[in-house]
Scaffold this motif. Structure first.
Motif, short mmCIF file in Angstrom:
data_model
loop_
_atom_site.label_atom_id
_atom_site.label_comp_id
_atom_site.label_asym_id
_atom_site.label_seq_id
_atom_site.Cartn_x
_atom_site.Cartn_y
_atom_site.Cartn_z
N ARG A 87 51.17 51.48 72.98
CA ARG A 87 50.33 51.06 74.10
C ARG A 87 49.12 51.99 74.25
NH1 ARG A 87 48.80 46.67 76.83
NH2 ARG A 87 48.22 47.15 78.98
N GLU A 88 49.37 53.29 74.12
CA GLU A 88 48.29 54.26 74.23
C GLU A 88 47.25 54.06 73.12
OE1 GLU A 88 47.64 59.12 74.19
OE2 GLU A 88 49.66 58.25 74.20
N GLN A 89 47.76 53.79 71.91
CA GLN A 89 46.84 53.56 70.79
C GLN A 89 46.01 52.29 71.02
OE1 GLN A 89 48.83 53.40 67.03
NE2 GLN A 89 46.94 53.36 65.83
N TYR A 90 46.67 51.27 71.57
CA TYR A 90 45.96 50.01 71.85
C TYR A 90 44.86 50.24 72.89
CZ TYR A 90 45.16 45.36 73.78
OH TYR A 90 44.58 44.20 74.24
N LEU A 91 45.19 50.99 73.96
CA LEU A 91 44.19 51.25 75.00
C LEU A 91 43.06 52.14 74.48
CD1 LEU A 91 46.52 51.84 78.08
CD2 LEU A 91 45.16 49.81 77.57
N ARG A 92 43.42 53.12 73.65
CA ARG A 92 42.38 53.95 73.05
C ARG A 92 41.44 53.12 72.20
NH1 ARG A 92 42.89 59.48 73.23
NH2 ARG A 92 44.86 60.29 74.05
N PHE A 98 34.77 49.63 73.44
CA PHE A 98 33.83 49.51 74.55
C PHE A 98 32.72 50.55 74.43
CE2 PHE A 98 32.64 51.29 78.71
CZ PHE A 98 31.99 50.19 79.25
N GLN A 99 33.09 51.79 74.11
CA GLN A 99 32.09 52.84 73.98
C GLN A 99 31.14 52.56 72.82
OE1 GLN A 99 34.53 56.36 73.75
NE2 GLN A 99 34.46 56.69 75.96
N GLN A 100 31.68 52.06 71.70
CA GLN A 100 30.83 51.76 70.55
C GLN A 100 29.88 50.61 70.87
OE1 GLN A 100 33.52 51.00 67.31
NE2 GLN A 100 34.19 53.14 67.17
N ALA A 103 27.31 51.75 73.42
CA ALA A 103 26.35 52.68 72.80
C ALA A 103 25.29 51.92 72.01
CB ALA A 103 27.08 53.67 71.90
N ALA A 104 25.66 50.73 71.50
CA ALA A 104 24.71 49.93 70.72
C ALA A 104 23.72 49.17 71.60
CB ALA A 104 25.47 48.95 69.83
N LEU A 105 24.00 49.10 72.92
CA LEU A 105 23.10 48.37 73.81
C LEU A 105 21.82 49.16 74.04
CD1 LEU A 105 25.64 47.16 76.54
CD2 LEU A 105 24.58 45.77 74.76
N TRP A 121 28.36 57.39 80.91
CA TRP A 121 27.15 56.62 80.59
C TRP A 121 27.02 56.52 79.07
CZ3 TRP A 121 27.09 61.40 82.99
CH2 TRP A 121 26.60 62.48 82.24
N ASN A 122 26.20 55.55 78.64
CA ASN A 122 26.02 55.34 77.20
C ASN A 122 24.78 56.10 76.71
OD1 ASN A 122 24.03 53.81 78.35
ND2 ASN A 122 24.37 52.00 77.10
N ARG A 123 24.50 55.97 75.42
CA ARG A 123 23.40 56.73 74.83
C ARG A 123 22.05 56.34 75.38
NH1 ARG A 123 25.35 56.06 68.55
NH2 ARG A 123 27.34 57.18 68.75
N ALA A 124 21.88 55.04 75.68
CA ALA A 124 20.60 54.58 76.21
C ALA A 124 20.25 55.26 77.53
CB ALA A 124 20.61 53.06 76.38
#
Length: 435
Positions: A87-92, A98-100, A103-105, A121-124
């Motif tokens: 479950r932890e691996q799935y959530l990670r 989501f972060q990837q 970050a592409a936005l 926050w993301n990179r943008a």
């Protein structure tokens, strides 16, 4: 696990009975019972220590070998541990995706916790807002985005409309801020780069303003010659034609004036400064102008003015907006109709409304009434002399004053146009100094 509990009880009873029997053989029954219970306790303490050591390792190793109840417990704990890791691996994985993806936005995305502190926050956001992961995490948002207009927008708590401001790290970039509430009391801030859209809009506004300005000179010349010709004795057909030309020239001058005003209003999103306005005097002046416009039509005017509160803003812009609403009511209310002007204040703010008992508006038209040049009935609008820009001007004036308009209308019964101002734009009369 039910079998394990039975096995524990069975082993306890067996050791206690064995200790009791051996003690009876030596004529010390209670000593034998206690020795049996101690042996049972030491055995299970040892198994518990083995379980604790295994759980402490957290290395994914197999559980210790054991039989009976402890063996079942070890196996069940191992299965729970594997399910937890899966479950932890799935959530990670979800968080990582989501972060990837965020970050592409190209839009800046910022998560703000219930205490208004920066959480993620993301990179943008680094590029557009100047946030730094090494030093800004956990800090209050308004300590980093300090523009007074953003602080005011943030503290109001009403985020239906976005806010447009320059980037805090690059004034050449124009950003659109949109806040959204989610969860318990968290906020999601999205900052979008709208520089290209703003530049295109400025180009359009410049074109409209320049074209309107250039039209004023030829229209003035045309009207001047028409007035000169109409002062002469002319054949009736020619005079009728010139009068129609003069009427249309006046209408075009009104259109040019409204276009120039609209272009000026669109040049900035909010008023640069706020001044106390004696709104009671403003409404009474508009009332006098409306009575002059309605001369000979038998209109009845009623005023309901809260004399305890005035308004902050730009007097010229508000007079233009309120006049448009009142003059529209005069134009579209049949003879002998009633027009009511109200100014009232409550806990939601200040409200200026214009009501009439005229022909009303069908519901399908109401959402589009504030669009430029939108007409419900082309022939009726032309006959009234309107330019089709009045309500668009009203909308832009209100937006610049952090206000909005609501329209309530029923065909055959009349209409009510209400301008709603936020509480911080309303001031008590005693706090206003007469100019």
């Amino acid at each position: 696990m039910q079998l394990s509990r039975h096995a524990l009880i069975t082993s306890l009873v067996a050791l206690a009975a064995a200790g009791l029997l051996i003690g009876m053989l030596f004529d010390h029954a209670m000593v034998g019972l206690n020795i049996g219970l101690l042996i049972w306790g030491f055995k299970h303490i040892r198994q518990f220590n083995r379980l604790f050591d295994w759980l402490q390792r957290e290395d994914g190793s197999e559980p210790p070998e054991a039989s009976g109840a402890w063996g079942e417990l070890f196996d069940e704990m191992s299965r729970m541990q594997k399910r937890s890791r899966a479950r932890e691996q799935y959530l990670r994985g979800i968080i990582s995706r989501f972060q990837q993806s965020s970050a592409a936005l190209s839009d800046a995305i910022v998560i703000i916790d219930s205490h208004n502190n920066l959480e993620w926050w993301n990179r943008a956001a680094d590029r557009l807002l100047g946030l730094k992961a090494t030093s800004d995490r956990g800090k209050p948002l308004i300590n980093l985005l300090r523009d007074p207009r953003f602080v005011r927008y943030f503290r109001k708590g009403h985020y239906q409309e976005p806010l447009e401001l320059p980037s805090p790290v690059n004034s050449d970039l124009q950003l659109q801020y949109q806040l959204t509430k989610f969860g318990e009391a968290d906020l999601l801030l999205v900052a979008r780069d709208i520089t290209r859209i703003v530049r295109l809009e400025h180009t359009r506004q410049d074109f409209v303003a320049n074209a309107s300005h250039e039209l004023r000179t030829p229209l003035t010349v045309i009207r001047g010659y028409l007035e000169t010709f109409l002062d002469q004795e002319l054949p009736r057909p020619l005079q009728r034609g010139l009068e129609q030309m003069q009427q249309q020239a006046r209408r075009m001058e009104g259109l040019v004036t409204d276009l120039l005003l609209l272009s000026r209003l669109e040049a900035s999103q909010h008023i640069s400064d706020e001044h106390p306005i004696l709104i009671q005097d403003l409404i009474r002046r508009i009332h006098e102008d409306a009575e002059a416009l309605a001369t000979g039509r038998g209109h009845r005017f009623e005023l309901a003015i809260d004399t305890d509160y005035d308004l902050l803003g730009q007097a010229g812009e508000l007079q233009s907006a309120f006049s448009n609403l009142v003059f529209n009511a005069v134009r579209y209310t049949p003879d002998n109709g009633t027009i009511t002007l109200r100014w009232q204040v409550d806990h939601k703010g200040g409200h200026f409304s214009v009501s009439d008992d005229g022909i009303g508006i069908e519901a399908m038209h109401i959402p589009r009434l504030t669009e430029r040049f939108y007409r419900i009935d082309e022939s009726r609008s032309s006959a009234s002399g309107g330019t089709g820009l009045g309500l668009a001007i009203v909308k832009h004036v209100l937006v610049r004053h952090y206000a909005h308009i609501s329209i309530d209308s029923t065909p055959g019964k009349g209409s009510t146009f209400t301008c709603h101002f936020p509480p911080d734009m309303v001031v008590p009369v005693r706090g206003v100094e007469a100019s």
